[in-house]
Scaffold this motif. Structure first.
Motif, PDB file in Angstrom:
ATOM      1  N   TYR A  19     -99.878  18.292 -16.021  1.00 28.88           N
ATOM      2  CA  TYR A  19     -99.125  17.298 -16.783  1.00 28.88           C
ATOM      3  C   TYR A  19     -97.859  18.006 -17.235  1.00 28.88           C
ATOM      4  O   TYR A  19     -97.909  19.019 -17.935  1.00 28.88           O
ATOM      5  CB  TYR A  19     -99.929  16.801 -17.994  1.00 28.88           C
ATOM      6  CG  TYR A  19     -99.530  15.412 -18.413  1.00 28.88           C
ATOM      7  CD1 TYR A  19    -100.164  14.296 -17.872  1.00 28.88           C
ATOM      8  CD2 TYR A  19     -98.496  15.215 -19.315  1.00 28.88           C
ATOM      9  CE1 TYR A  19     -99.784  13.015 -18.237  1.00 28.88           C
ATOM     10  CE2 TYR A  19     -98.109  13.934 -19.686  1.00 28.88           C
ATOM     11  CZ  TYR A  19     -98.764  12.836 -19.146  1.00 28.88           C
ATOM     12  OH  TYR A  19     -98.386  11.564 -19.489  1.00 28.88           O
ATOM     13  N   LEU A  20     -96.711  17.477 -16.790  1.00 28.49           N
ATOM     14  CA  LEU A  20     -95.442  18.146 -17.013  1.00 28.49           C
ATOM     15  C   LEU A  20     -94.539  17.325 -17.919  1.00 28.49           C
ATOM     16  O   LEU A  20     -94.542  16.098 -17.866  1.00 28.49           O
ATOM     17  CB  LEU A  20     -94.721  18.391 -15.685  1.00 28.49           C
ATOM     18  CG  LEU A  20     -95.466  19.228 -14.634  1.00 28.49           C
ATOM     19  CD1 LEU A  20     -94.635  19.345 -13.374  1.00 28.49           C
ATOM     20  CD2 LEU A  20     -95.797  20.609 -15.183  1.00 28.49           C
ATOM     21  N   GLN A  21     -93.776  18.058 -18.717  1.00 27.51           N
ATOM     22  CA  GLN A  21     -92.689  17.455 -19.479  1.00 27.51           C
ATOM     23  C   GLN A  21     -91.382  17.937 -18.866  1.00 27.51           C
ATOM     24  O   GLN A  21     -91.174  19.140 -18.700  1.00 27.51           O
ATOM     25  CB  GLN A  21     -92.770  17.873 -20.951  1.00 27.51           C
ATOM     26  CG  GLN A  21     -91.708  17.218 -21.836  1.00 27.51           C
ATOM     27  CD  GLN A  21     -91.805  17.705 -23.266  1.00 27.51           C
ATOM     28  OE1 GLN A  21     -91.692  18.899 -23.523  1.00 27.51           O
ATOM     29  NE2 GLN A  21     -92.036  16.792 -24.192  1.00 27.51           N
ATOM     30  N   VAL A  22     -90.502  17.029 -18.484  1.00 29.95           N
ATOM     31  CA  VAL A  22     -89.261  17.388 -17.808  1.00 29.95           C
ATOM     32  C   VAL A  22     -88.071  16.928 -18.637  1.00 29.95           C
ATOM     33  O   VAL A  22     -88.060  15.815 -19.173  1.00 29.95           O
ATOM     34  CB  VAL A  22     -89.201  16.779 -16.385  1.00 29.95           C
ATOM     35  CG1 VAL A  22     -89.344  15.260 -16.417  1.00 29.95           C
ATOM     36  CG2 VAL A  22     -87.900  17.159 -15.687  1.00 29.95           C
ATOM     37  N   LEU A  73     -83.069  20.345 -13.814  1.00 27.11           N
ATOM     38  CA  LEU A  73     -84.344  19.840 -14.327  1.00 27.11           C
ATOM     39  C   LEU A  73     -85.141  21.029 -14.866  1.00 27.11           C
ATOM     40  O   LEU A  73     -85.323  22.036 -14.170  1.00 27.11           O
ATOM     41  CB  LEU A  73     -85.134  19.148 -13.215  1.00 27.11           C
ATOM     42  CG  LEU A  73     -84.423  18.018 -12.454  1.00 27.11           C
ATOM     43  CD1 LEU A  73     -85.358  17.439 -11.405  1.00 27.11           C
ATOM     44  CD2 LEU A  73     -83.950  16.939 -13.405  1.00 27.11           C
ATOM     45  N   VAL A  74     -85.614  20.915 -16.107  1.00 25.98           N
ATOM     46  CA  VAL A  74     -86.416  21.961 -16.745  1.00 25.98           C
ATOM     47  C   VAL A  74     -87.809  21.381 -16.996  1.00 25.98           C
ATOM     48  O   VAL A  74     -87.952  20.380 -17.707  1.00 25.98           O
ATOM     49  CB  VAL A  74     -85.779  22.439 -18.065  1.00 25.98           C
ATOM     50  CG1 VAL A  74     -86.635  23.533 -18.693  1.00 25.98           C
ATOM     51  CG2 VAL A  74     -84.371  22.951 -17.810  1.00 25.98           C
ATOM     52  N   PHE A  75     -88.815  22.036 -16.396  1.00 24.32           N
ATOM     53  CA  PHE A  75     -90.191  21.544 -16.471  1.00 24.32           C
ATOM     54  C   PHE A  75     -91.006  22.439 -17.412  1.00 24.32           C
ATOM     55  O   PHE A  75     -90.953  23.676 -17.302  1.00 24.32           O
ATOM     56  CB  PHE A  75     -90.855  21.560 -15.092  1.00 24.32           C
ATOM     57  CG  PHE A  75     -90.161  20.709 -14.066  1.00 24.32           C
ATOM     58  CD1 PHE A  75     -90.567  19.410 -13.822  1.00 24.32           C
ATOM     59  CD2 PHE A  75     -89.089  21.213 -13.338  1.00 24.32           C
ATOM     60  CE1 PHE A  75     -89.930  18.629 -12.883  1.00 24.32           C
ATOM     61  CE2 PHE A  75     -88.453  20.445 -12.390  1.00 24.32           C
ATOM     62  CZ  PHE A  75     -88.878  19.148 -12.159  1.00 24.32           C
ATOM     63  N   THR A  76     -91.736  21.806 -18.308  1.00 24.27           N
ATOM     64  CA  THR A  76     -92.658  22.518 -19.189  1.00 24.27           C
ATOM     65  C   THR A  76     -94.074  22.041 -18.890  1.00 24.27           C
ATOM     66  O   THR A  76     -94.349  20.837 -18.909  1.00 24.27           O
ATOM     67  CB  THR A  76     -92.321  22.255 -20.661  1.00 24.27           C
ATOM     68  OG1 THR A  76     -90.956  22.628 -20.908  1.00 24.27           O
ATOM     69  CG2 THR A  76     -93.240  23.054 -21.567  1.00 24.27           C
ATOM     70  N   ASP A  77     -94.932  22.998 -18.588  1.00 18.30           N
ATOM     71  CA  ASP A  77     -96.325  22.660 -18.287  1.00 18.30           C
ATOM     72  C   ASP A  77     -97.059  22.416 -19.609  1.00 18.30           C
ATOM     73  O   ASP A  77     -97.324  23.345 -20.380  1.00 18.30           O
ATOM     74  CB  ASP A  77     -96.985  23.803 -17.516  1.00 18.30           C
ATOM     75  CG  ASP A  77     -98.398  23.437 -17.065  1.00 18.30           C
ATOM     76  OD1 ASP A  77     -98.854  22.312 -17.336  1.00 18.30           O
ATOM     77  OD2 ASP A  77     -99.041  24.297 -16.421  1.00 18.30           O
ATOM     78  N   ILE A  78     -97.356  21.152 -19.888  1.00 18.48           N
ATOM     79  CA  ILE A  78     -98.046  20.791 -21.127  1.00 18.48           C
ATOM     80  C   ILE A  78     -99.476  20.372 -20.829  1.00 18.48           C
ATOM     81  O   ILE A  78    -100.101  19.647 -21.611  1.00 18.48           O
ATOM     82  CB  ILE A  78     -97.291  19.660 -21.866  1.00 18.48           C
ATOM     83  CG1 ILE A  78     -97.150  18.416 -20.976  1.00 18.48           C
ATOM     84  CG2 ILE A  78     -95.930  20.138 -22.321  1.00 18.48           C
ATOM     85  CD1 ILE A  78     -96.563  17.217 -21.704  1.00 18.48           C
ATOM     86  N   THR A  79     -99.989  20.857 -19.673  1.00 23.03           N
ATOM     87  CA  THR A  79    -101.370  20.526 -19.316  1.00 23.03           C
ATOM     88  C   THR A  79    -102.333  21.017 -20.388  1.00 23.03           C
ATOM     89  O   THR A  79    -103.252  20.294 -20.792  1.00 23.03           O
ATOM     90  CB  THR A  79    -101.723  21.156 -17.955  1.00 23.03           C
ATOM     91  OG1 THR A  79    -100.757  20.745 -16.981  1.00 23.03           O
ATOM     92  CG2 THR A  79    -103.104  20.722 -17.513  1.00 23.03           C
ATOM     93  N   GLY A  80    -102.120  22.261 -20.856  1.00 21.55           N
ATOM     94  CA  GLY A  80    -103.004  22.805 -21.887  1.00 21.55           C
ATOM     95  C   GLY A  80    -102.931  22.005 -23.174  1.00 21.55           C
ATOM     96  O   GLY A  80    -103.951  21.765 -23.836  1.00 21.55           O
TER      97      GLY A  80
END
Length: 593
Positions: A334-337, A354-361
């Motif tokens: 689940y990514l926040q872009v 585009l800057v992606f942050t992995d918010i899976t955790g």
């Protein structure tokens, strides 16, 4: 080098051709001018003489009859001038140098014909009578006996010789000038070529990337100024390149050090840059992503639509979306872009980053918290509801029946004990989450931990006819809290006893593998389905919910085992098959003796 030499040869030949043409035109002009001047002077003298003789001839005719032949011989005896008198029919009436009886008719002579037509005739030609070239001037004389032509001529051989000598002199001087000009041109070319070649060499080195190249040209002044300008340009360019390299290195360092994935797109939505975090998240190398459409590099329609809206939108956007990565593995993320447009440069092309942050955790933690609250509420609601129901029944009059009162109070007590057990387990998990073990750590003998845990379950195992076996080899020491380690092993043994049938066997033991100790609990119980294995260590997760409540479990035992292993720097794992039993393993780092 061959190409340059060919260009120089062609340039030299072109210059030589131009120089020859200039000299040829100069020589031709000088010769023509000199010839015209000499012949003009001779013609002038010849006309002057002809006019004087014409006057004498007219005067003599007025005084009486004139012997034309004697007149011609008398007038021409003291010079090289030939005098001829011709009548209108072309017959020679007198000549200073020949006998008229032997002379042909002169009616076809060009100067004679011209004089009859316009009054004066002129020509330079070879004379058949005397055998050399003469200059002829003929004047029309109108006398009493009819029109006559007075022709006066003079040899031009001497003039031709003078002109030929002058031509030779002019030609020699021109050739000498041509040679001197060529020598001067070659010397000048070499004088210019040496500094020019040095400038070209410096320019070639600068073009090849050698920004330390410098020009040392001192002459001519224009080349010296050009060399100074090239040196200043090279110095400035070197400074700019160093700034660009430093900025590029900083840019690459920032990109490489970011935990967020970065992808840069052009106006056609093709990937032009990415960082290592993007490789880790999307499981594709930078080479596989560069110069490829975004939809091919990251197969996600939500992201494609986001990028299209970013390029057509206000310049900054944010979104969250799920992503399934199947290349080289299978993961659900689940990514926040966050997207922003890069200002247009000189090329005028739009670019987007585009800057992606992995918010899976984070999402999983949120889901775990939601599940935890839901499970805690559910687990506490059941005994509370039961207690409330029995209390209301007792208040309604059932308390007067001693048997019912004792039975209901027993049920209420058991439900209260269950609630107490759940709360105690939650408090223990809370303490484990805080990892507050530093004051209670000490060297622990793993075999002692296993024996103490076995003693705690021995009675209930004997009551169910379950055999317990301890397998421990050489002494194995770990550093930690002995009470917590016994609790972890006890929880595993308690589960094994609860889910094993009568006559089963449970084996607990420890084995050393390198720098770690592996504590295992193996049973022959009902086993765990494969789909439940990844979640058995979650809080309140139950494989068989009905049986778990019947056995009095809180649903937190395995979660406590996992946290105890984690705070000791280890881990826990499980292997199981339905109907074949299960084997739980706690891995702990050994104490360095």
């Amino acid at each position: 080098m061959i190409f340059q030499r060919s260009n120089l040869i062609r340039g030299f030949l072109f210059y030589l051709l131009i120089l020859i043409l200039i000299v040829a035109v100069f020589v031709f002009g000088i010769v023509r001018f000199f010839s015209a001047s000499i012949f003009g002077q001779v013609e002038y003298e010849l006309r002057d003489s002809a006019l004087m003789l014409k006057g004498l001839m007219v005067l003599s005719e007025k005084q009486g009859s004139l012997d034309y032949d004697a007149f011609c011989k008398e007038a021409g005896k003291n010079g090289h001038t030939r005098i001829t008198i011709i009548n209108a029919d072309g017959r020679v009436l007198g000549d200073s140098h020949a006998e008229i009886s032997s002379m042909n008719n002169h009616g076809d002579r060009p100067e004679f014909i011209q004089s009859l037509r316009v009054g004066e005739g002129f020509s330079i030609r070879h004379s058949a009578s005397v055998g050399y070239r003469l200059m002829y001037l003929a004047l029309l004389v109108k006398g009493g006996t009819g029109n006559l032509v007075l022709r006066i001529s003079r040899p031009v051989n001497a003039v031709d010789q003078v002109i030929a000598g002058a031509n030779r002199t002019v030609l020699f001087i021109s050739l000498l000038f041509l040679v001197l000009a060529l020598v001067a041109a070659v010397r000048t070319g070499q004088w210019i070529r040496r500094p020019l070649r040095r400038l070209v060499d410096v320019a070639s080195r600068l073009e090849a990337g050698d920004l330390d190249a410098r020009s040392a040209v001192g002459y001519p002044e224009e080349f010296r100024v050009l060399g100074h300008t090239m040196n200043a340009m090279a110095k400035s360019l070197a400074g700019r390149m160093e700034t660009v390299r430093r900025q590029r290195d900083e840019y690459q360092s920032v990109l490489s050090g970011m935990s967020e994935a970065v992808i840069v797109l052009d106006e056609k939505l093709q990937v032009v840059e990415s960082n290592p975090a993007a490789e880790r998240i999307f499981l594709r190398s930078r080479k596989e992503m560069l110069s490829r459409p975004l939809l091919n590099a990251v197969r996600n329609l939500h992201l494609q639509e986001f990028a299209e809206g970013l390029l057509a939108g206000p310049g900054a956007m944010s979104a969250e979306f799920p992503l399934s990565v199947t290349t080289g593995g299978e993961r659900d993320l689940y990514l926040q872009v966050h997207g922003a447009l890069i200002p247009r440069g000189e090329s005028g092309q739009a670019r987007a980053v585009l800057v992606f942050t992995d918010i899976t955790g984070i999402k999983r933690s949120e889901q775990v918290r939601k599940d935890f609250v839901s499970n805690v509420s559910h687990e506490l609601k059941t005994p509370i509801t039961s207690i409330k129901g029995f209390v209301e029944t007792l208040l309604d009059g059932a308390a007067e029946d001693r048997e019912i009162l004792e039975r209901f109070l027993g049920i209420i007590a058991r439900q209260a004990d269950n609630m107490h057990a759940i709360i105690e387990d939650l408090l223990q998990l809370s303490r484990l989450d805080e990892q507050s073990l530093s004051l209670e750590e000490s060297p622990v003998n793993v075999e002692t931990v296993l024996r103490n845990a076995l003693e705690r379950v021995r009675e209930i195992a004997r009551s169910r006819d379950i055999r317990l076996e301890l397998r421990a080899g050489e002494a194995c020491m770990v550093r930690g809290n002995q009470g917590l380690l016994e609790q972890a092993v006890f929880n595993l043994l308690d589960n094994a006893v609860k889910y094993s049938g009568s006559g089963g066997e449970i084996v607990v033991g420890v084995q050393r593998k390198g720098a770690v100790a592996e504590v295992f609990v193996r049973d022959q119980g009902v086993g765990i389905p494969p789909e439940d294995l990844p979640r058995v260590f979650e809080r309140f997760y139950r494989v068989d919910k009905a049986r778990s409540r019947e056995t009095g479990g809180t649903g937190l035992g395995l979660a406590i085992v996992k946290h105890i292993a984690l705070v000791h720097g280890g881990g826990v794992s499980v292997e199981s098959s339905p109907g074949m039993g299960s084997e739980f393993t706690i891995t702990l780092p050994q104490e360095q003796v």
